[in-house]
Design a protein around this motif. Structure first.
Motif, PDB file in Angstrom:
ATOM      1  N   ASP A 156       3.992   8.049 -10.877  1.00  0.00           N
ATOM      2  CA  ASP A 156       2.685   7.422 -11.193  1.00  0.00           C
ATOM      3  C   ASP A 156       1.489   8.247 -10.412  1.00  0.00           C
ATOM      4  O   ASP A 156       0.362   8.294 -10.988  1.00  0.00           O
ATOM      5  N   PHE A 157       1.774   8.792  -9.105  1.00  0.00           N
ATOM      6  CA  PHE A 157       0.911   9.532  -8.441  1.00  0.00           C
ATOM      7  C   PHE A 157       1.624  10.447  -7.489  1.00  0.00           C
ATOM      8  O   PHE A 157       2.953  10.195  -7.035  1.00  0.00           O
ATOM      9  N   VAL A 158       0.972  11.414  -6.909  1.00  0.00           N
ATOM     10  CA  VAL A 158       1.334  12.467  -6.025  1.00  0.00           C
ATOM     11  C   VAL A 158       0.447  12.519  -4.805  1.00  0.00           C
ATOM     12  O   VAL A 158      -0.703  12.355  -4.959  1.00  0.00           O
ATOM     13  N   ASN A 199       0.832  -1.245  -0.020  1.00  0.00           N
ATOM     14  CA  ASN A 199       0.050  -0.068  -0.083  1.00  0.00           C
ATOM     15  C   ASN A 199       1.148   1.157  -0.034  1.00  0.00           C
ATOM     16  O   ASN A 199       0.892   1.844   0.972  1.00  0.00           O
ATOM     17  N   GLU A 200       1.364   1.413  -1.326  1.00  0.00           N
ATOM     18  CA  GLU A 200       2.593   2.444  -1.184  1.00  0.00           C
ATOM     19  C   GLU A 200       1.784   3.753  -0.960  1.00  0.00           C
ATOM     20  O   GLU A 200       2.890   4.688  -0.212  1.00  0.00           O
ATOM     21  N   ASP A 201       0.749   4.165  -1.312  1.00  0.00           N
ATOM     22  CA  ASP A 201       0.278   5.501  -1.116  1.00  0.00           C
ATOM     23  C   ASP A 201      -0.096   5.783   0.250  1.00  0.00           C
ATOM     24  O   ASP A 201       0.281   6.784   0.987  1.00  0.00           O
ATOM     25  N   ILE A 202      -0.880   4.533   1.041  1.00  0.00           N
ATOM     26  CA  ILE A 202      -1.261   4.787   2.292  1.00  0.00           C
ATOM     27  C   ILE A 202       0.023   5.181   3.265  1.00  0.00           C
ATOM     28  O   ILE A 202       0.080   5.839   4.165  1.00  0.00           O
ATOM     29  N   HIS A 203       1.149   4.239   2.762  1.00  0.00           N
ATOM     30  CA  HIS A 203       2.306   4.263   3.541  1.00  0.00           C
ATOM     31  C   HIS A 203       3.293   5.186   3.231  1.00  0.00           C
ATOM     32  O   HIS A 203       4.561   5.061   3.535  1.00  0.00           O
ATOM     33  N   GLY A 252      -7.896  18.030  -8.507  1.00  0.00           N
ATOM     34  CA  GLY A 252      -7.934  16.316  -9.034  1.00  0.00           C
ATOM     35  C   GLY A 252      -7.451  15.535  -7.831  1.00  0.00           C
ATOM     36  O   GLY A 252      -7.406  14.230  -7.781  1.00  0.00           O
ATOM     37  N   TYR A 253      -6.938  16.000  -6.560  1.00  0.00           N
ATOM     38  CA  TYR A 253      -6.537  15.348  -5.469  1.00  0.00           C
ATOM     39  C   TYR A 253      -7.846  14.388  -4.972  1.00  0.00           C
ATOM     40  O   TYR A 253      -8.863  15.207  -4.646  1.00  0.00           O
ATOM     41  N   GLU A 254      -7.623  12.972  -4.468  1.00  0.00           N
ATOM     42  CA  GLU A 254      -8.873  12.362  -4.009  1.00  0.00           C
ATOM     43  C   GLU A 254      -8.434  12.023  -2.429  1.00  0.00           C
ATOM     44  O   GLU A 254      -7.525  11.387  -2.416  1.00  0.00           O
ATOM     45  N   GLN A 255      -9.262  12.152  -1.556  1.00  0.00           N
ATOM     46  CA  GLN A 255      -8.780  11.541  -0.080  1.00  0.00           C
ATOM     47  C   GLN A 255      -9.165  10.129   0.075  1.00  0.00           C
ATOM     48  O   GLN A 255      -9.956   9.522  -0.387  1.00  0.00           O
ATOM     49  N   LEU A 284      -5.412  12.325   3.854  1.00  0.00           N
ATOM     50  CA  LEU A 284      -4.234  11.962   3.217  1.00  0.00           C
ATOM     51  C   LEU A 284      -4.839  11.901   1.695  1.00  0.00           C
ATOM     52  O   LEU A 284      -6.081  11.231   1.358  1.00  0.00           O
ATOM     53  N   TYR A 285      -4.245  12.562   0.749  1.00  0.00           N
ATOM     54  CA  TYR A 285      -5.023  12.848  -0.549  1.00  0.00           C
ATOM     55  C   TYR A 285      -3.926  12.332  -1.497  1.00  0.00           C
ATOM     56  O   TYR A 285      -2.836  12.198  -1.632  1.00  0.00           O
ATOM     57  N   ARG A 286      -4.736  11.632  -2.827  1.00  0.00           N
ATOM     58  CA  ARG A 286      -3.668  11.214  -3.826  1.00  0.00           C
ATOM     59  C   ARG A 286      -4.255  11.505  -5.073  1.00  0.00           C
ATOM     60  O   ARG A 286      -5.538  11.991  -5.183  1.00  0.00           O
ATOM     61  N   ILE A 287      -3.408  11.769  -6.068  1.00  0.00           N
ATOM     62  CA  ILE A 287      -3.789  12.503  -7.357  1.00  0.00           C
ATOM     63  C   ILE A 287      -3.099  11.240  -8.288  1.00  0.00           C
ATOM     64  O   ILE A 287      -1.997  10.999  -8.283  1.00  0.00           O
ATOM     65  N   ASP A 288      -3.694  11.023  -9.501  1.00  0.00           N
ATOM     66  CA  ASP A 288      -3.284  10.240 -10.683  1.00  0.00           C
ATOM     67  C   ASP A 288      -3.122  11.301 -11.896  1.00  0.00           C
ATOM     68  O   ASP A 288      -2.333  10.900 -12.705  1.00  0.00           O
ATOM     69  N   ALA A 289      -4.061  12.338 -11.856  1.00  0.00           N
ATOM     70  CA  ALA A 289      -4.173  13.002 -13.158  1.00  0.00           C
ATOM     71  C   ALA A 289      -4.679  14.339 -12.669  1.00  0.00           C
ATOM     72  O   ALA A 289      -5.827  14.363 -12.027  1.00  0.00           O
TER      73      ALA A 289
END
Length: 282
Positions: free
Chosen positions: A246-248, A23-27, A267-270, A127-132
C-alpha cells in the motif's frame, strides 16, 4: 513501572504489534527490524516492554551494535528516565538511540547523566512515505533490473562508500560488506540502474511490514551523478513495489538537500522527523 525482557521474539511481537500497527508507517523501522529478528537475520538482539498497571507503556528493541529504538505508547512522567535507569541496572550497553525527537532526547539526557558521555546528533532524519509515484516524471537513459551475483563486486564497493559518505554507524570491513551484499542478493533485495550494460546506480528494499516496505541504500558513484539515474531507479522500483504494498517508506538525511528534493519529485512526502543520537566519551 517494570521492564520485561523477552528472549522469544514471537511472543514479544504478539504483544506489541497491535500497538505498533496503529501507526504502521511511523513505526515501520521498529516493525521491519522486528520482522528481521523473527526471520533469524540477527543473532544478537534485545527486546523489552515497559508495563505499568498491566498495560504496555513503551517498547524497546536493539540489535547491537545498532542504536536502541524506544517507542512510547503511554506518556507517564519521566518514563524515558525510568527506562534508562532499568537498562543501566541490567547492564545493557546502549551506543545511541534512534526515533522520535523528544523521546530520544529525554532518554539520551538520562542515559548520559549516568555514564558521563556526550550526546552527538548522528543524523537529523526525514521519514518519507509514498502511496503513488508522480505522473509525468522524466526518465533518464537506461533500465532497471534486480541485481545478481555478477554485480556483487561493484555493490560491495558502493556499500562501503555509502557508509563512508553518509556517516551511518561504523564502517564495514571488506569481509562484512561481502557477506551483507551476498545476503541482499540471495534475498533479491537490491536493484540496479543499467546503461549500456553497465550498472550506474543502486537501491535496496527491506523491512517489509503488513502493508508497507522500506527503500534504502540508494547510491550512485560520484562519476555517474547528476544524470538522474537514482531518481529514475527509485521512481520505477517504487512504482513496482506499490503493486504489492500500500505504501513505501524511506529515511533521509535532512541535511542532504539534493536527495530530499529528488524524493519529493518522485512523490514521497515527509511524515515525521526522527533523530539518530549517539553517545560518545568526552
Amino acid at each position: 513501572m517494570e521492564l520485561l525482557i523477552y528472549s522469544d521474539s514471537a511472543v514479544f511481537s504478539e504483544k506489541v504489534s497491535p500497538l505498533l500497527y496503529r501507526n504502521e508507517d511511523i513505526h515501520s523501522l521498529f516493525l521491519g527490524v522486528l520482522g528481521q529478528i523473527q526471520a533469524n537475520q540477527y543473532e544478537d538482539y534485545f527486546l523489552a516492554l515497559a508495563e505499568k498497571e498491566g498495560e504496555i507503556a513503551a517498547a524497546c528493541l536493539m540489535t547491537p551494535p545498532h542504536a536502541l529504538q524506544l517507542v512510547v505508547f503511554r506518556h507517564f512522567p519521566e518514563i524515558e528516565q525510568v527506562i534508562a535507569g532499568h537498562l543501566q541496572n541490567l547492564g545493557v550497553e546502549v551506543s545511541g538511540i534512534v526515533g522520535e525527537q523528544e523521546t530520544s532526547r529525554l532518554f539520551a539526557e538520562a542515559w548520559t547523566r549516568h555514564t558521563g558521555e556526550q550526546i552527538k546528533v548522528l543524523m537529523n532524519q526525514g521519514l518519507y512515505r509514498i502511496d503513488a509515484v508522480s505522473k509525468g516524471l522524466k526518465k533518464s537513459e537506461g533500465t532497471w533490473r534486480v541485481a545478481s551475483k555478477k554485480d556483487a563486486e561493484i555493490l560491495e564497493e558502493w556499500y562501503r562508500l555509502f557508509e563512508q559518505e553518509t556517516g551511518i554507524g561504523r564502517h564495514s570491513t571488506q569481509a562484512e560488506a561481502t557477506r551483507r551484499i551476498a545476503d541482499f542478493l540471495e534475498r533479491k533485495e537490491v536493484y540496479v540502474w543499467e546503461v549500456d550494460g553497465v550498472a550506474v546506480s543502486c537501491m535496496k528494499k527491506s523491512r517489509p511490514s503488513k502493508n508497507g516496505i522500506t527503500v534504502s541504500f540508494v547510491y550512485t558513484p560520484k562519476g555517474q551523478r547528476g544524470r538522474g539515474y537514482a531518481r529514475s531507479l527509485v521512481a520505477e522500483v517504487t512504482d513496482e513495489l506499490l503493486l504489492e504494498y500500500d505504501f513505501v517508506m524511506l529515511y533521509t538525511d535532512l541535511d542532504n538537500t539534493t536527495a530530499n528534493k529528488i524524493y519529493k519529485e518522485i512523490g514521497y512526502e515527509q511524515i515525521a522527523n526522527p533523530v539518530h543520537l549517539v553517545f560518545e566519551e568526552q
